[in-house]
Structure formats: C-alpha cells, structure tokens
Write a protein that holds these residues in place. Sequence first.
Motif, PDB file in Angstrom:
ATOM      1  N   ALA A   1       0.393  -0.976   0.368  1.00 51.32           N
ATOM      2  CA  ALA A   1      -0.327  -0.028   0.392  1.00 51.32           C
ATOM      3  C   ALA A   1       1.231   0.985   0.057  1.00 51.32           C
ATOM      4  N   TRP A   2       1.613   1.844  -1.329  1.00 47.36           N
ATOM      5  CA  TRP A   2       2.439   2.512  -1.045  1.00 47.36           C
ATOM      6  C   TRP A   2       2.008   3.868  -1.127  1.00 47.36           C
ATOM      7  N   PRO A   3       0.914   4.577  -1.126  1.00 44.84           N
ATOM      8  CA  PRO A   3      -0.216   5.673  -0.111  1.00 44.84           C
ATOM      9  C   PRO A   3       0.672   5.726   1.127  1.00 44.84           C
ATOM     10  N   LYS A   4       0.385   5.152   1.806  1.00 44.85           N
ATOM     11  CA  LYS A   4       0.406   4.892   3.248  1.00 44.85           C
ATOM     12  C   LYS A   4       2.021   4.125   3.340  1.00 44.85           C
ATOM     13  N   LEU A   5       3.258   3.357   2.737  1.00 38.49           N
ATOM     14  CA  LEU A   5       4.387   3.274   3.102  1.00 38.49           C
ATOM     15  C   LEU A   5       5.053   3.469   2.527  1.00 38.49           C
ATOM     16  N   GLY A   6       5.087   5.143   1.882  1.00 34.75           N
ATOM     17  CA  GLY A   6       6.058   5.468   1.232  1.00 34.75           C
ATOM     18  C   GLY A   6       6.661   4.663  -0.062  1.00 34.75           C
ATOM     19  N   ARG A   7       7.191   4.699  -0.625  1.00 37.11           N
ATOM     20  CA  ARG A   7       7.971   4.201  -1.709  1.00 37.11           C
ATOM     21  C   ARG A   7       8.895   3.385  -1.064  1.00 37.11           C
ATOM     22  N   GLU A   8      10.416   3.674  -0.221  1.00 39.59           N
ATOM     23  CA  GLU A   8      11.040   2.407  -0.090  1.00 39.59           C
ATOM     24  C   GLU A   8      10.958   1.283   0.483  1.00 39.59           C
ATOM     25  N   VAL A   9       9.863   1.457   1.563  1.00 43.56           N
ATOM     26  CA  VAL A   9       9.225   0.508   2.470  1.00 43.56           C
ATOM     27  C   VAL A   9       8.304  -0.043   1.351  1.00 43.56           C
ATOM     28  N   SER A  10       8.246  -0.348   0.727  1.00 42.63           N
ATOM     29  CA  SER A  10       7.202  -0.484  -0.877  1.00 42.63           C
ATOM     30  C   SER A  10       8.131  -1.125  -1.162  1.00 42.63           C
ATOM     31  N   ARG A  11       8.766  -0.543  -1.827  1.00 40.54           N
ATOM     32  CA  ARG A  11      10.292  -1.886  -2.493  1.00 40.54           C
ATOM     33  C   ARG A  11      10.546  -2.543  -1.792  1.00 40.54           C
ATOM     34  N   GLU A  12      10.527  -2.723  -0.283  1.00 41.08           N
ATOM     35  CA  GLU A  12      11.338  -3.503   0.412  1.00 41.08           C
ATOM     36  C   GLU A  12      10.102  -4.932   1.006  1.00 41.08           C
ATOM     37  N   VAL A  13       8.772  -4.231   0.765  1.00 41.21           N
ATOM     38  CA  VAL A  13       7.601  -5.532   1.169  1.00 41.21           C
ATOM     39  C   VAL A  13       7.710  -6.068   0.171  1.00 41.21           C
ATOM     40  N   LEU A  14       7.995  -5.878  -0.903  1.00 38.12           N
ATOM     41  CA  LEU A  14       7.714  -6.267  -2.267  1.00 38.12           C
ATOM     42  C   LEU A  14       9.011  -7.049  -2.712  1.00 38.12           C
ATOM     43  N   ALA A  15       9.658  -7.113  -1.777  1.00 36.10           N
ATOM     44  CA  ALA A  15      11.148  -8.406  -1.939  1.00 36.10           C
ATOM     45  C   ALA A  15      10.636  -9.172  -0.513  1.00 36.10           C
ATOM     46  N   ALA A  16       9.494  -9.077  -0.063  1.00 36.83           N
ATOM     47  CA  ALA A  16       8.992  -9.914   1.556  1.00 36.83           C
ATOM     48  C   ALA A  16       7.582 -10.413   1.298  1.00 36.83           C
ATOM     49  N   GLY A  17       7.045 -10.886   0.670  1.00 38.52           N
ATOM     50  CA  GLY A  17       6.293 -11.536  -0.197  1.00 38.52           C
ATOM     51  C   GLY A  17       4.907 -10.629  -0.681  1.00 38.52           C
ATOM     52  N   ALA A  18       5.143  -9.561  -0.378  1.00 34.86           N
ATOM     53  CA  ALA A  18       4.148  -8.973  -1.337  1.00 34.86           C
ATOM     54  C   ALA A  18       3.984  -9.049  -3.171  1.00 34.86           C
ATOM     55  N   ASP A  19       3.328  -8.340  -3.669  1.00 31.78           N
ATOM     56  CA  ASP A  19       3.094  -8.909  -5.264  1.00 31.78           C
ATOM     57  C   ASP A  19       2.994  -7.870  -6.405  1.00 31.78           C
ATOM     58  N   ASP A  20       1.994  -7.251  -5.189  1.00 29.58           N
ATOM     59  CA  ASP A  20       1.186  -5.689  -6.341  1.00 29.58           C
ATOM     60  C   ASP A  20       1.678  -4.802  -5.672  1.00 29.58           C
ATOM     61  N   ALA A  21       1.843  -3.539  -6.452  1.00 28.33           N
ATOM     62  CA  ALA A  21       1.744  -2.045  -6.216  1.00 28.33           C
ATOM     63  C   ALA A  21       0.862  -1.644  -6.252  1.00 28.33           C
ATOM     64  N   GLY A  22      -0.522  -1.668  -6.124  1.00 25.50           N
ATOM     65  CA  GLY A  22      -1.960  -1.550  -6.712  1.00 25.50           C
ATOM     66  C   GLY A  22      -1.698  -0.457  -7.519  1.00 25.50           C
ATOM     67  N   GLY A  23      -2.565   0.793  -7.245  1.00 25.02           N
ATOM     68  CA  GLY A  23      -3.063   1.819  -8.192  1.00 25.02           C
ATOM     69  C   GLY A  23      -2.427   2.854  -8.612  1.00 25.02           C
ATOM     70  N   LEU A  24      -2.355   3.454  -9.848  1.00 28.54           N
ATOM     71  CA  LEU A  24      -1.498   4.973  -9.200  1.00 28.54           C
ATOM     72  C   LEU A  24      -1.944   6.124  -9.080  1.00 28.54           C
ATOM     73  N   LEU A  25      -3.720   5.950  -9.002  1.00 25.63           N
ATOM     74  CA  LEU A  25      -4.133   6.501  -8.305  1.00 25.63           C
ATOM     75  C   LEU A  25      -3.969   7.351  -9.146  1.00 25.63           C
ATOM     76  N   LEU A  26      -4.487   7.568 -10.475  1.00 22.54           N
ATOM     77  CA  LEU A  26      -4.332   9.111 -11.285  1.00 22.54           C
ATOM     78  C   LEU A  26      -5.200  10.804 -11.212  1.00 22.54           C
ATOM     79  N   ASP A  27      -4.251  11.674 -10.860  1.00 24.18           N
ATOM     80  CA  ASP A  27      -4.809  13.307 -10.295  1.00 24.18           C
ATOM     81  C   ASP A  27      -5.806  13.659 -11.814  1.00 24.18           C
ATOM     82  N   GLY A  28      -4.844  13.700 -13.262  1.00 20.29           N
ATOM     83  CA  GLY A  28      -5.622  13.950 -13.990  1.00 20.29           C
ATOM     84  C   GLY A  28      -5.609  16.334 -14.118  1.00 20.29           C
ATOM     85  N   THR A  29      -6.132  16.641 -14.793  1.00 18.26           N
ATOM     86  CA  THR A  29      -6.124  17.954 -14.383  1.00 18.26           C
ATOM     87  C   THR A  29      -6.969  19.199 -13.842  1.00 18.26           C
ATOM     88  N   LEU A  30      -8.537  17.884 -14.645  1.00 19.99           N
ATOM     89  CA  LEU A  30      -9.648  18.598 -14.372  1.00 19.99           C
ATOM     90  C   LEU A  30     -10.155  18.832 -12.709  1.00 19.99           C
TER      91      LEU A  30
END
Length: 342
Positions: free
Chosen positions: A274-303
């Motif tokens: 859950a990268w919005p909660k974990l941050g990118r560095e810890v997300s990288r670590e959990v993806l090497a600790a059993g996680a396989d999915d990075a979740g959603g890109l959560l597009l902001d767009g411009t509107l």
Amino acid sequence: MATHALDPALASALRRAEVDPAGLTDAEYVALLGADGPELAALTALADAVREAAVGPAVTYVVNRNLDPAQAARDPALARELVAEAWALGATEICMQGPVPEGASYLDVVRLVKEQAPVHLHAFRPAEVADGAARLGVSPREFLSAAKEAGLDSVPGTAAKILDDGVRARLGPDLPVTRWIELIETAHGVGLRSTATMVYGHVETPAQQVAHLRTLAAIQDRTGGFTEFIPMPVQPAQVPPGLAVRYADRRETLALHAVARLLLHGRIDHVQAAWPKLGREVSREVLAAGADDAGGLLLDGTLDPTAGAEAGLQLTVDDVAAIAPPGRQIRQRTTSYGPVEA
C-alpha cells in the motif's frame, strides 16, 4: 535455507513453513511476527520464495482513479468529465469510497460512472452497503444485487481495521465484526469480489493480527471472493484523540507482510504494497518480502486533482518500475488481476 544461526523456535517455524506455509500454529505465526535481524531476513526471503512460486516474478499494478461519491452525487456533470478523463488517460478502474449525501442515490452514482466509460467500478465499503440498503428499505443482498445490475463490479473490503470488537471499539465507532463479515460475504454471494484489508500498528497485539488473518482465510474458504490482501499501517488521522498507539516500524511492516504471505498461501494469491501509506522505499522492501502488487496509480489528471481521497499521491509507471525489486518486471493488470487488453 541455512537457519542454524537463528533462534531455535523461529528456525523451527521457518523450516515448517518451507514445507507448508499455511500450516503453522497460531503461536508459530506470532513468533514469526516478532522476527528481527537475521530471523527477519530469513522470514522475508522465505515469503519472497513463496510469492515467486505462487504468482511468479511480476510486480503488478492497476491504472485507476479515486472519485468521491459525495462529490459525484452533488456534481454529476463534473463526475462524468472526471470518469471520461480517467478513461482517456488509460484508467481501467474507478474507485469510490464513502457515503453519498442524504437524498442522493448510490445506484445513480453507479449508473453515471458506467454510462460514461466502460471502466471497472470498485465502490462502496460495508458501511455504505448497509447505508444504501437502509435508504431503500431492502436487504443488503437486494441492494448489492441492484448495484451490480446498475454496473457495480467489485467492492472494497476496507474498514476491516482489526477484526476484533474490543480493538475496534478503542479505535472509534464501527461495524461489529459479525456485521462486517456478513456484508462482505453477501457481496461475494451476489458475485461481487472484494479486497481484504488490515489496518495495523495501533493497539492490536501480534496474536490479534494472526486471528485477523485467520478470519480472512476462513471467509475465503467459504466464498473465494477476495482478490488480494492489503495491509496498511495506521495513519495519524485514523487515531482517536488521546489514544496511545505505537505506529508500526519497518521491522513490524516487513514481518507482517511476510507472515501474511505465508498464512494466506493457497487462499489469497496477491499481497499488495500500500504505497500511499508505506512510502516508496518501504514499498520496495515489502515487494521483496512476500508482496507482489503495487496497487493503483491513482491518476490525478488536470480537471480536478483534489477529487480523490488520496489526491496528490499519483504514481507513474516509471515509479512502479523504480520500486520493483531487482530482476522483477512490472505488468499492468485489471482489478481482478487479469491481463489488460490493448
């Protein structure tokens, strides 16, 4: 795996987990949740190997956008524009969580999204399902069936927190555990799959974390309706005033993701960082600790970049590649983990 230098009890649990990841006792999983130093390294390496065997090397992601259903109900024209923009930007999923205003219709919100673009609509937590049913004077099953008929595709299994009524009471008013389970299983029963979640790092114990995972595993045995498990560290905004919480550190986060991979093996294939909660560095670590999915890109767009609950936290495909562990390719997926058509 060499475990001769490890704590004997943890080494024994890890040896058993190599053979039967989901077959340990509660006490053994609790012991693994306390792993640190070389024990933690051995645990995460084992969980990573179990992940590789279960789902392969890819780090997956979904292109999605969060929309506020209350805003959509108040301003349908803008909501339609936001859905159209998301679709044009490549989104395959719209995610909506939260109630609609009094007098508004959950079903109308579903229809306006689905009439605008052929996106997957992932919407309405258990509390909103209960609210929507009550407003119409029907059962949750009848409401969910009507929502599915209107175009709802899946529901978020959020607001699970920790599935223990004592813990939930300390975190603030919430659905009782039995009601949460009933509503999730009802969604699964009408053909709407859901995520499974945990909010951790507040007042719960390791034993309660294991019990929560056992509850999710039992639901999955009955319904097969969970697509993935998403552990999320508690955020300050979720903590009631005056409640002392510990906030999970890196060690606890890595151990929990790893234990979840083991305990849920054979039942829930995907564990999300859950990268919005974990941050990118810890997300990288959990993806090497059993996680396989990075979740959603959560597009902001411009509107209207503030339209979603996690506005400003957009991830790009390049960002996903950057948090993927070495040697792991990235792959776009649908909400249900299928391939994305060109």
